[in-house]
Structures are given as C-alpha cells and as structure tokens.
Design a protein around this motif. Structure first.
Motif, PDB file in Angstrom:
ATOM      1  N   VAL A  53       0.838  -1.201   0.000  1.00 27.12           N
ATOM      2  CA  VAL A  53       0.000   0.000   0.000  1.00 27.12           C
ATOM      3  C   VAL A  53       0.874   1.253   0.000  1.00 27.12           C
ATOM      4  O   VAL A  53       0.717   2.156  -0.811  1.00 27.12           O
ATOM      5  N   ARG A  54       1.853   1.270   0.910  1.00 32.13           N
ATOM      6  CA  ARG A  54       2.706   2.461   1.022  1.00 32.13           C
ATOM      7  C   ARG A  54       4.041   2.318   0.299  1.00 32.13           C
ATOM      8  O   ARG A  54       4.814   3.264   0.215  1.00 32.13           O
ATOM      9  N   GLY A  55       4.307   1.121  -0.204  1.00 27.98           N
ATOM     10  CA  GLY A  55       5.574   0.891  -0.911  1.00 27.98           C
ATOM     11  C   GLY A  55       6.767   0.774   0.019  1.00 27.98           C
ATOM     12  O   GLY A  55       7.910   0.922  -0.410  1.00 27.98           O
ATOM     13  N   PHE A  56       6.511   0.512   1.294  1.00 27.13           N
ATOM     14  CA  PHE A  56       7.602   0.385   2.251  1.00 27.13           C
ATOM     15  C   PHE A  56       8.357  -0.921   2.022  1.00 27.13           C
ATOM     16  O   PHE A  56       7.792  -1.910   1.549  1.00 27.13           O
ATOM     17  N   ARG A  57       9.636  -0.900   2.405  1.00 28.52           N
ATOM     18  CA  ARG A  57      10.518  -2.033   2.089  1.00 28.52           C
ATOM     19  C   ARG A  57      10.992  -2.779   3.343  1.00 28.52           C
ATOM     20  O   ARG A  57      10.824  -2.300   4.465  1.00 28.52           O
ATOM     21  N   ALA A  58      11.675  -3.901   3.098  1.00 29.65           N
ATOM     22  CA  ALA A  58      12.109  -4.793   4.191  1.00 29.65           C
ATOM     23  C   ALA A  58      13.056  -4.093   5.168  1.00 29.65           C
ATOM     24  O   ALA A  58      13.033  -4.379   6.360  1.00 29.65           O
ATOM     25  N   ALA A  59      13.910  -3.215   4.668  1.00 28.85           N
ATOM     26  CA  ALA A  59      14.826  -2.482   5.546  1.00 28.85           C
ATOM     27  C   ALA A  59      14.289  -1.072   5.766  1.00 28.85           C
ATOM     28  O   ALA A  59      13.713  -0.474   4.851  1.00 28.85           O
ATOM     29  N   PRO A  60      14.465  -0.527   6.984  1.00 26.99           N
ATOM     30  CA  PRO A  60      13.966   0.820   7.242  1.00 26.99           C
ATOM     31  C   PRO A  60      14.719   1.873   6.436  1.00 26.99           C
ATOM     32  O   PRO A  60      15.863   1.660   6.026  1.00 26.99           O
ATOM     33  N   ALA A  73      15.173   6.303   6.214  1.00 30.11           N
ATOM     34  CA  ALA A  73      14.870   7.617   6.795  1.00 30.11           C
ATOM     35  C   ALA A  73      13.823   8.333   5.942  1.00 30.11           C
ATOM     36  O   ALA A  73      14.050   8.584   4.757  1.00 30.11           O
ATOM     37  N   GLY A  74      12.680   8.604   6.553  1.00 28.01           N
ATOM     38  CA  GLY A  74      11.615   9.304   5.841  1.00 28.01           C
ATOM     39  C   GLY A  74      11.083   8.541   4.648  1.00 28.01           C
ATOM     40  O   GLY A  74      10.448   9.123   3.769  1.00 28.01           O
ATOM     41  N   ALA A  75      11.324   7.235   4.624  1.00 32.16           N
ATOM     42  CA  ALA A  75      10.921   6.376   3.495  1.00 32.16           C
ATOM     43  C   ALA A  75      11.375   6.976   2.160  1.00 32.16           C
ATOM     44  O   ALA A  75      10.623   6.999   1.188  1.00 32.16           O
ATOM     45  N   ARG A 103      18.299  11.510  -2.958  1.00 28.94           N
ATOM     46  CA  ARG A 103      16.938  11.170  -2.553  1.00 28.94           C
ATOM     47  C   ARG A 103      16.720  11.453  -1.070  1.00 28.94           C
ATOM     48  O   ARG A 103      15.615  11.778  -0.639  1.00 28.94           O
ATOM     49  N   THR A 104      17.789  11.281  -0.283  1.00 28.16           N
ATOM     50  CA  THR A 104      17.675  11.472   1.164  1.00 28.16           C
ATOM     51  C   THR A 104      18.171  12.851   1.590  1.00 28.16           C
ATOM     52  O   THR A 104      17.580  13.480   2.472  1.00 28.16           O
ATOM     53  N   THR A 105      19.237  13.346   0.938  1.00 28.37           N
ATOM     54  CA  THR A 105      19.773  14.665   1.335  1.00 28.37           C
ATOM     55  C   THR A 105      18.824  15.793   0.920  1.00 28.37           C
ATOM     56  O   THR A 105      18.820  16.854   1.525  1.00 28.37           O
ATOM     57  N   ARG A 106      18.008  15.542  -0.107  1.00 25.88           N
ATOM     58  CA  ARG A 106      17.006  16.534  -0.520  1.00 25.88           C
ATOM     59  C   ARG A 106      16.108  16.887   0.661  1.00 25.88           C
ATOM     60  O   ARG A 106      15.705  18.023   0.862  1.00 25.88           O
ATOM     61  N   ARG A 107      15.802  15.885   1.463  1.00 27.09           N
ATOM     62  CA  ARG A 107      14.915  16.113   2.603  1.00 27.09           C
ATOM     63  C   ARG A 107      15.672  16.471   3.886  1.00 27.09           C
ATOM     64  O   ARG A 107      15.231  17.279   4.666  1.00 27.09           O
ATOM     65  N   TYR A 108      16.827  15.838   4.069  1.00 25.74           N
ATOM     66  CA  TYR A 108      17.503  15.967   5.367  1.00 25.74           C
ATOM     67  C   TYR A 108      18.815  16.737   5.310  1.00 25.74           C
ATOM     68  O   TYR A 108      19.510  16.836   6.313  1.00 25.74           O
ATOM     69  N   GLY A 109      19.146  17.274   4.150  1.00 27.72           N
ATOM     70  CA  GLY A 109      20.400  18.001   4.029  1.00 27.72           C
ATOM     71  C   GLY A 109      21.587  17.083   4.271  1.00 27.72           C
ATOM     72  O   GLY A 109      21.520  15.881   3.996  1.00 27.72           O
ATOM     73  N   GLU A 110      22.655  17.661   4.855  1.00 28.99           N
ATOM     74  CA  GLU A 110      23.889  16.894   5.044  1.00 28.99           C
ATOM     75  C   GLU A 110      23.693  15.667   5.932  1.00 28.99           C
ATOM     76  O   GLU A 110      24.366  14.655   5.765  1.00 28.99           O
ATOM     77  N   ARG A 111      22.763  15.759   6.879  1.00 32.03           N
ATOM     78  CA  ARG A 111      22.515  14.629   7.770  1.00 32.03           C
ATOM     79  C   ARG A 111      22.019  13.399   7.007  1.00 32.03           C
ATOM     80  O   ARG A 111      22.172  12.257   7.438  1.00 32.03           O
ATOM     81  N   GLY A 112      21.438  13.665   5.861  1.00 37.39           N
ATOM     82  CA  GLY A 112      20.952  12.575   5.018  1.00 37.39           C
ATOM     83  C   GLY A 112      22.066  11.626   4.600  1.00 37.39           C
ATOM     84  O   GLY A 112      21.820  10.449   4.347  1.00 37.39           O
ATOM     85  N   ILE A 113      23.293  12.147   4.542  1.00 44.07           N
ATOM     86  CA  ILE A 113      24.418  11.301   4.121  1.00 44.07           C
ATOM     87  C   ILE A 113      24.603  10.153   5.099  1.00 44.07           C
ATOM     88  O   ILE A 113      24.712   8.992   4.716  1.00 44.07           O
ATOM     89  N   ARG A 114      24.565  10.489   6.409  1.00 45.03           N
ATOM     90  CA  ARG A 114      24.737   9.407   7.390  1.00 45.03           C
ATOM     91  C   ARG A 114      23.548   8.454   7.364  1.00 45.03           C
ATOM     92  O   ARG A 114      23.678   7.263   7.581  1.00 45.03           O
ATOM     93  N   VAL A 171      21.926   7.486   4.783  1.00 45.50           N
ATOM     94  CA  VAL A 171      22.098   6.545   3.669  1.00 45.50           C
ATOM     95  C   VAL A 171      23.043   5.413   4.077  1.00 45.50           C
ATOM     96  O   VAL A 171      22.775   4.237   3.796  1.00 45.50           O
ATOM     97  N   TYR A 172      24.128   5.751   4.774  1.00 46.48           N
ATOM     98  CA  TYR A 172      25.059   4.704   5.216  1.00 46.48           C
ATOM     99  C   TYR A 172      24.403   3.772   6.232  1.00 46.48           C
ATOM    100  O   TYR A 172      24.612   2.562   6.214  1.00 46.48           O
ATOM    101  N   MET A 173      23.614   4.365   7.127  1.00 48.07           N
ATOM    102  CA  MET A 173      22.894   3.522   8.103  1.00 48.07           C
ATOM    103  C   MET A 173      21.980   2.551   7.376  1.00 48.07           C
ATOM    104  O   MET A 173      21.904   1.364   7.698  1.00 48.07           O
ATOM    105  N   GLU A 174      21.298   3.074   6.365  1.00 49.06           N
ATOM    106  CA  GLU A 174      20.349   2.245   5.636  1.00 49.06           C
ATOM    107  C   GLU A 174      21.045   1.101   4.897  1.00 49.06           C
ATOM    108  O   GLU A 174      20.547  -0.019   4.846  1.00 49.06           O
ATOM    109  N   ALA A 175      22.212   1.397   4.338  1.00 43.87           N
ATOM    110  CA  ALA A 175      22.977   0.338   3.648  1.00 43.87           C
ATOM    111  C   ALA A 175      23.335  -0.774   4.633  1.00 43.87           C
ATOM    112  O   ALA A 175      23.306  -1.959   4.294  1.00 43.87           O
ATOM    113  N   GLY A 176      23.646  -0.373   5.884  1.00 41.75           N
ATOM    114  CA  GLY A 176      23.949  -1.365   6.918  1.00 41.75           C
ATOM    115  C   GLY A 176      22.743  -2.243   7.221  1.00 41.75           C
ATOM    116  O   GLY A 176      22.869  -3.459   7.363  1.00 41.75           O
TER     117      GLY A 176
END
Ligand SMILES: Cc1cc2nc3c(=O)[nH]c(=O)nc-3n(C[C@H](O)[C@H](O)[C@H](O)COP(=O)(O)O)c2cc1C
Length: 194
Positions: free
Chosen positions: A56-63, A65-67, A128-139, A141-146
């Motif tokens: 329904v929401r297109g959410f994925r197996a791994a969390p 940030a901000g989907a 895709r993530t820094t657009r919303r969260y600025g520089e913090r989005g970089i970290r 993305v790495y968390m998400e890859a983990g």
C-alpha cells in the motif's frame, strides 16, 4: 542464460529457521564451492534487503529515513550484471557476461569476491535522502545500507548459504564494472560454504 528481464519467484515469508539462530550462526564466510544460487535464493536475498513488504505504502524490508529509499541494488552473477527492481520484484540486465573477477579486482583482489556465486552491490542515490535531510541525510544513507546488508547476511544463513560483507573496494572501479551512476557503498558476496 537468463533473459534481459527476469521475474523473481515470490519470497517465502516463513521458515523453520529461527532468527535467533541466524544471528548466532552468522560468520563471515570466505571459501565457497562453485555451486550457483537458484533464482529462488537470489530473489529471497534481494527481497530481504529491499523487497516491498507493504504494497500500500511501498515500504521495504529495511527501514529508510523518511521512506526516501535511496538504495539501488545490483547483482553480479555468472549470467551478467542485473539491477533489482523492488516494485516488480524482478531483475533487469545491465551487462552480459561474468564480471565477478573484475569486481574482485575492484575490491583489492579479494579472491572470495570472484569465487562467490553472487555479489550484491549496494549503491545509493544520496540526493533522494539529502534533498529532505540536508547533510545529515548522508549518514542516514550509510545507516540504511547497513540495515540492508545485515538483512542479506542473516537471510543467507537461514538459506544455508555463506556470506561476507565487503567494504574494501575502489568506488570508481566498482562503478565502472557495474556501469552505474549511483555511488557504491557496500558489497555482500554470497555463496555455498565450502
Ligand atoms: C563495514 C565492514 C566492512 C568489511 N569489509 C570487509 C572486506 O572488505 N573484506 C572482508 O573479507 N571482510 C570484510 N568485513 C568482514 C569483517 O572482517 C568481519 O565481519 C570480522 O572479521 C568479524 O567476523 P564475522 O563477520 O565472522 O563476525 C567487513 C565488515 C564490515 C562490518
């Protein structure tokens, strides 16, 4: 020889293998037999990493940030290099041929990268993530890859497979092998343990 587009079998959602056992048994495995993975196994690993678990929401197996879902997964197998399309749970061919050795060279000649049946290359579109969260989005993305990588590692154990996470590689060399625009972040090599 796989087609240019490959529909993956639906993932299994249950098994006799306890999550606790997968956590307990997970070890980095660096010696593999020459046996390849089935499409079911490939599909299951990719689903564990980035499969759609809420249609329904297109959410994925791994969390995420901000989907925002910045991760893009590629696989390197003897049949070629394919991109995983989570929405359709399918593979799309990017390159023909076996590029496992080239990927291993890009990963400082680590032999287990070329002997593994499959390497899953986790790449990202940071914007895709820094657009919303600025520089913090970089970290983020790495968390998400983990998160995605850990899901692959544990799913591999539950499938009776062995895996090793690979962080040592030349980003630009990996990018050249995959021929992708996204930034490579992490590789997980998976195969049948020797
Ligand atoms: C971020 C990260 C990068 C890693 N990079 C590599 C790598 O490039 N090559 C490799 O053989 N193992 C790599 N490893 C695996 C570690 O060597 C391994 O996790 C560690 O020795 C502990 O062993 P275990 O995974 O069996 O618990 C990496 C692990 C992490 C978390």
């Amino acid at each position: 020889m796989l087609a240019a587009e490959v529909a993956l079998p639906p993932p299994r959602l249950e098994s006799e293998f306890a999550l606790e056992r997968a956590i307990y048994e997970r070890r980095s495995i660096r010696e593999f037999t020459s046996d390849m993975l089935t499409l079911e196994q490939i599909g299951q690993l990719l689903w564990a990493a980035q499969g759609i678990t809420d249609t329904v929401r297109g959410f994925r197996a791994a969390p995420s940030a901000g989907a925002t879902y910045p991760l893009v997964l590629y696989i390197v197998i003897p049949d070629g290099i394919f991109r995983y399309m989570p929405e359709e749970h399918k593979l799309v061919r990017i390159r023909e041929g076996d590029h496992r050795l080239a990927l291993a060279r890009a990963a400082l000649n680590q032999p287990w990268v070329s002997s593994a049946a499959i390497s899953i290359v986790i790449t990202a579109r940071f914007e895709r993530t820094t657009r919303r969260y600025g520089e913090r989005g970089i970290r983020y993305v790495y968390m998400e890859a983990g998160h995605a990588a850990q899901n692959i590692l544990l799913q591999a154990v539950a499938l009776g497979l062995g895996s090793v996470p690979i962080g040592a590689f030349y980003d630009d060399e990996v990018q050249k092998v995959i021929t992708c625009k996204e930034a490579p972040i992490y590789i997980v090599s998976v195969g049948h343990p020797r």
